[in-house]
Design an enzyme around this catalytic site. Structure first.
Site, PDB file in Angstrom:
ATOM      1  CD  GLU A  79      48.957  11.524 -16.667  1.00 36.31           C
ATOM      2  OE1 GLU A  79      48.054  10.655 -16.650  1.00 36.31           O
ATOM      3  OE2 GLU A  79      49.636  11.636 -15.643  1.00 36.31           O
ATOM      4  CB  CYS A 111      52.253  11.845 -12.270  1.00 34.67           C
ATOM      5  SG  CYS A 111      50.605  12.108 -12.112  1.00 34.67           S
ATOM      6  CB  THR A 152      42.151  14.898  -7.298  1.00 35.34           C
ATOM      7  OG1 THR A 152      41.285  13.756  -8.021  1.00 35.34           O
ATOM      8  CG2 THR A 152      41.691  14.468  -5.866  1.00 35.34           C
ATOM      9  CB  SER A 201      45.201   5.396  -7.263  1.00 32.07           C
ATOM     10  OG  SER A 201      44.418   6.321  -6.366  1.00 32.07           O
ATOM     11  CG  HIS A 233      52.803  12.827  -7.964  1.00 26.74           C
ATOM     12  ND1 HIS A 233      52.492  13.587  -8.684  1.00 26.74           N
ATOM     13  CD2 HIS A 233      51.859  11.724  -7.828  1.00 26.74           C
ATOM     14  CE1 HIS A 233      51.212  13.456  -9.311  1.00 26.74           C
ATOM     15  NE2 HIS A 233      50.890  12.497  -8.718  1.00 26.74           N
ATOM     16  CB  SER A 308      48.587   5.851 -12.016  1.00 23.31           C
ATOM     17  OG  SER A 308      48.341   6.316 -10.944  1.00 23.31           O
TER      18      SER A 308
HETATM   19  P1  HMG Z   1      36.743  10.429  -2.122  1.00 25.13           P
HETATM   20  O1  HMG Z   1      35.880   8.692  -2.131  1.00 25.13           O
HETATM   21  O2  HMG Z   1      36.031  11.308  -2.791  1.00 25.13           O
HETATM   22  O3  HMG Z   1      36.861  10.602  -0.785  1.00 25.13           O
HETATM   23  O4  HMG Z   1      37.830   9.871  -3.023  1.00 25.13           O
HETATM   24  P2  HMG Z   1      37.270   9.888   0.606  1.00 25.13           P
HETATM   25  O5  HMG Z   1      35.642   9.546   1.067  1.00 25.13           O
HETATM   26  O6  HMG Z   1      38.287   8.978   0.586  1.00 25.13           O
HETATM   27  O7  HMG Z   1      37.488  11.004   1.669  1.00 25.13           O
HETATM   28  C1  HMG Z   1      38.900  11.934   1.419  1.00 25.13           C
HETATM   29  C2  HMG Z   1      39.166  12.151   2.747  1.00 25.13           C
HETATM   30  O8  HMG Z   1      38.436  13.222   3.165  1.00 25.13           O
HETATM   31  C3  HMG Z   1      39.337  11.011   3.742  1.00 25.13           C
HETATM   32  O9  HMG Z   1      40.433  11.335   4.454  1.00 25.13           O
HETATM   33  C4  HMG Z   1      37.980  11.515   4.467  1.00 25.13           C
HETATM   34  O10 HMG Z   1      38.097  10.956   5.968  1.00 25.13           O
HETATM   35  C5  HMG Z   1      38.182  13.028   4.547  1.00 25.13           C
HETATM   36  P3  HMG Z   1      41.558  10.224   4.639  1.00 25.13           P
HETATM   37  O11 HMG Z   1      40.882   9.119   5.342  1.00 25.13           O
HETATM   38  O12 HMG Z   1      41.671   9.680   3.224  1.00 25.13           O
HETATM   39  O13 HMG Z   1      42.446  10.602   5.643  1.00 25.13           O
HETATM   40  N1  HMG Z   1      36.854  13.721   4.648  1.00 25.13           N
HETATM   41  C6  HMG Z   1      36.706  14.936   5.539  1.00 25.13           C
HETATM   42  N2  HMG Z   1      37.751  15.565   5.988  1.00 25.13           N
HETATM   43  C7  HMG Z   1      37.111  16.735   6.689  1.00 25.13           C
HETATM   44  N3  HMG Z   1      35.915  17.042   6.978  1.00 25.13           N
HETATM   45  C8  HMG Z   1      35.185  16.303   6.146  1.00 25.13           C
HETATM   46  C9  HMG Z   1      35.382  15.265   5.595  1.00 25.13           C
HETATM   47  N4  HMG Z   1      34.726  14.181   4.757  1.00 25.13           N
HETATM   48  C10 HMG Z   1      35.539  13.349   4.301  1.00 25.13           C
HETATM   49  N5  HMG Z   1      33.684  16.899   6.293  1.00 25.13           N
HETATM   50  C11 HMG Z   1      40.294  10.094  -3.965  1.00 25.13           C
HETATM   51  C12 HMG Z   1      39.357  10.716  -2.886  1.00 25.13           C
HETATM   52  C13 HMG Z   1      41.416  10.836  -3.751  1.00 25.13           C
HETATM   53  C14 HMG Z   1      40.548   8.548  -3.850  1.00 25.13           C
HETATM   54  C15 HMG Z   1      39.388  10.589  -5.400  1.00 25.13           C
HETATM   55  O14 HMG Z   1      39.247  11.860  -5.394  1.00 25.13           O
HETATM   56  C16 HMG Z   1      40.019  10.024  -6.666  1.00 25.13           C
HETATM   57  O15 HMG Z   1      39.862   9.073  -7.024  1.00 25.13           O
HETATM   58  N6  HMG Z   1      41.029  11.031  -7.001  1.00 25.13           N
HETATM   59  C17 HMG Z   1      41.959  10.472  -8.143  1.00 25.13           C
HETATM   60  C18 HMG Z   1      42.987   9.469  -7.879  1.00 25.13           C
HETATM   61  C19 HMG Z   1      44.014  10.187  -7.137  1.00 25.13           C
HETATM   62  O16 HMG Z   1      44.358  11.153  -6.846  1.00 25.13           O
HETATM   63  N7  HMG Z   1      44.862   9.261  -6.228  1.00 25.13           N
HETATM   64  C20 HMG Z   1      46.038   9.524  -5.509  1.00 25.13           C
HETATM   65  C21 HMG Z   1      47.174   8.383  -5.660  1.00 25.13           C
HETATM   66  S1  HMG Z   1      47.747   8.105  -7.425  1.00 25.13           S
HETATM   67  C22 HMG Z   1      48.510   9.074  -8.256  1.00 25.13           C
HETATM   68  O17 HMG Z   1      48.852  10.071  -7.318  1.00 25.13           O
HETATM   69  C23 HMG Z   1      48.739   9.304  -9.472  1.00 25.13           C
HETATM   70  C24 HMG Z   1      47.874  10.356 -10.308  1.00 25.13           C
HETATM   71  O18 HMG Z   1      48.382  11.763  -9.919  1.00 25.13           O
HETATM   72  C25 HMG Z   1      47.651  10.010 -11.827  1.00 25.13           C
HETATM   73  C26 HMG Z   1      49.152   9.761 -12.387  1.00 25.13           C
HETATM   74  O19 HMG Z   1      50.119   9.160 -12.164  1.00 25.13           O
HETATM   75  O20 HMG Z   1      49.014  10.085 -13.700  1.00 25.13           O
HETATM   76  C27 HMG Z   1      46.399  10.604  -9.879  1.00 25.13           C
END
Ligand code: HMG
Length: 388
Positions: A79, A111, A152, A201, A233, A308
């Site tokens: 992609e 992906c 990420t 997502s 994945h 996605s």
């Molecule tokens: P964010 O807002 O930075 O993080 O988004 P958050 O506030 O959701 O925190 C992440 C986790 O860290 C949480 O755990 C917190 O509790 C924890 P969870 O509740 O999720 O289990 N946390 C802590 N843990 C330990 N010590 C601490 C602490 N503080 C917080 N001190 C997000 C995270 C992944 C959403 C963001 O980085 C993002 O948007 N990434 C890109 C999208 C993505 O990866 N989505 C995944 C599913 S979609 C997919 O897989 C397709 C993709 O690969 C694309 C494709 O298909 O081409 C992305």
């Protein structure tokens, strides 16, 4: 006739940033990245690596002269392709010296692209059992500096050789898949970085898993106990666990333990590379096969692919006798050991470097990149590659 994965190669760029350093620099508790997301290191591609060169380096490791002669289909899942028209598969074809009597195409569905490629490869081998198919999964994941998606990011490629009588994993015919038009993550053609609705997502990744897993159970009568391990994945390594934990309580304590333990092992390489989009599931499979010594011939491995937009698929494979001997474990471990950790300031500088988009010429310094195959520059709108 058995059809499946005969060889698996992986390549990541030689630079990486430590997630503890990135967290500190962004004013975030490092635990959020290392525990909350499950990421320790993030691969950083120098300007001398693009999805074509990454894939060429991954494939170069595994192909011998007989493979090069027998491959008559090259499918490039990506992609982050480098041209709207010409497929990355054609560039690869030339760089690897493959038999010109071949079909070469690029496939796109976030992906999920490489999984579609593998399923198409199976059909091709069923019709032409004496041939081989090279499936490439190669991407550079970019969300941008200081964005929520930054932690990420990643870069890397997996090369997958599909053939009859595979030496690693026979792909079974049972497979369930699901498509729905959603906007959880996308990259408009004018943008070099992805747009994402992060929380949505995550939810959709899990919802798609639950749908295809339920369909798979109904279609096959199988349950969690039938699997030695399930590879996912992995956009970040906690993501697959978030999906698995929604169904794992259906299994006995013993099966839960096994799946949990093998899940951890399947995330080892991904923790140190980050998201490589199309290749992430296959990097996780490599991590499992190369780092878990207790798997044995005949064990069934489940695979969950998610792209996605979105498409999800659950499928499975059976480990082949003596598969361990045909892995590239030593090469991959050496590659990890030889990488260089760079500062956040250096990563930001590398991130901002790019090829000109106004038609001007640029020659790149490939001496600083230890990869065998590098992007060497651009002239007259044409990328040139060099094999050292
Ligand atoms: P964010 O807002 O930075 O993080 O988004 P958050 O506030 O959701 O925190 C992440 C986790 O860290 C949480 O755990 C917190 O509790 C924890 P969870 O509740 O999720 O289990 N946390 C802590 N843990 C330990 N010590 C601490 C602490 N503080 C917080 N001190 C997000 C995270 C992944 C959403 C963001 O980085 C993002 O948007 N990434 C890109 C999208 C993505 O990866 N989505 C995944 C599913 S979609 C997919 O897989 C397709 C993709 O690969 C694309 C494709 O298909 O081409 C992305």
């Amino acid at each position: 006739m058995k059809i499946g994965i005969d060889k698996l190669g992986f390549y990541a760029p030689h630079l990486y940033v430590d997630m503890n350093d990135l967290a500190k620099e962004r004013g975030i508790d490092p635990g959020k990245f290392t525990i909350g997301l499950g990421q320790d290191e993030m691969a950083v591609p120098p300007v001398t690596q693009d999805p074509v060169s990454l894939a060429a380096n991954a494939a170069d490791q595994i192909l011998d002269e007989e493979d090069k002669e027998k491959i008559d289909l090259v499918i490039f899942g990506t992609e982050s392709g480098v041209d709207h028209s010409k497929s990355a598969a054609v560039y690869i074809h030339q760089l690897l010296g493959l038999n010109p009597r071949a079909r070469s195409v690029e496939l796109k569905q976030a992906c999920y692209g490489a999984t579609a490629g593998i399923q198409m490869a199976k059909g091709h081998i069923a019709l032409h059992p004496d041939k081989k198919v090279l499936v490439l999964a190669s991407d550079i994941a970019r969300y941008g500096l200081n964005t929520p998606g930054e932690s990420t990011q990643g870069a890397g490629a997996v090369a997958i050789l599909v053939s009859a009588s595979p030496r690693l994993l026979e792909l079974e015919s049972e497979s369930t898949y699901y498509t729905e038009d959603i906007m959880d993550f996308w990259r408009p053609v004018y943008s070099t970085t992805a747009y994402v609705d992060g929380k949505y997502s995550n939810e959709q990744y899990i919802a798609f898993f639950q749908k295809v897993w339920k369909d798979y159970q109904e279609q096959t009568g199988r349950n969690l106990e039938d699997f030695a391990a399930i590879a996912f994945h992995l956009p970040y390594t906690k993501m697959g666990w978030k999906a698995l934990r929604t169904v794992i309580e259906d299994a006995s304590e013993e099966v839960q333990e096994r799946l949990k333990n093998n899940y951890q092992i399947s995330t080892k390489y991904n923790r140190n590379v980050g998201n490589i989009y199309t290749g992430s599931l296959y990097l996780s499979l490599i991590s499992l096969l190369e780092n878990q010594d207790e798997l044995k011939e005949g064990d069934t491995i489940g695979l969950y692919s998610y792209g996605s937009g979105a498409v999800g698929e659950f499928f499975s494979g059976k480990l082949q006798p003596g598969y361990k001997k045909h892995l590239q474990t030593a090469e991959h471990q050496a590659m990890f050991a030889n990488r260089e950790c760079i500062s956040v300031a250096a990563y930001e500088k590398v991130f901002e470097e790019s090829l000109p988009t106004d038609g001007s010429e640029k020659q790149l310094n490939i001496d600083e990149d230890p990869a065998k195959i590098c992007l060497a520059g651009v002239k007259d709108h044409i990328r040139s590659y060099a094999a050292k």
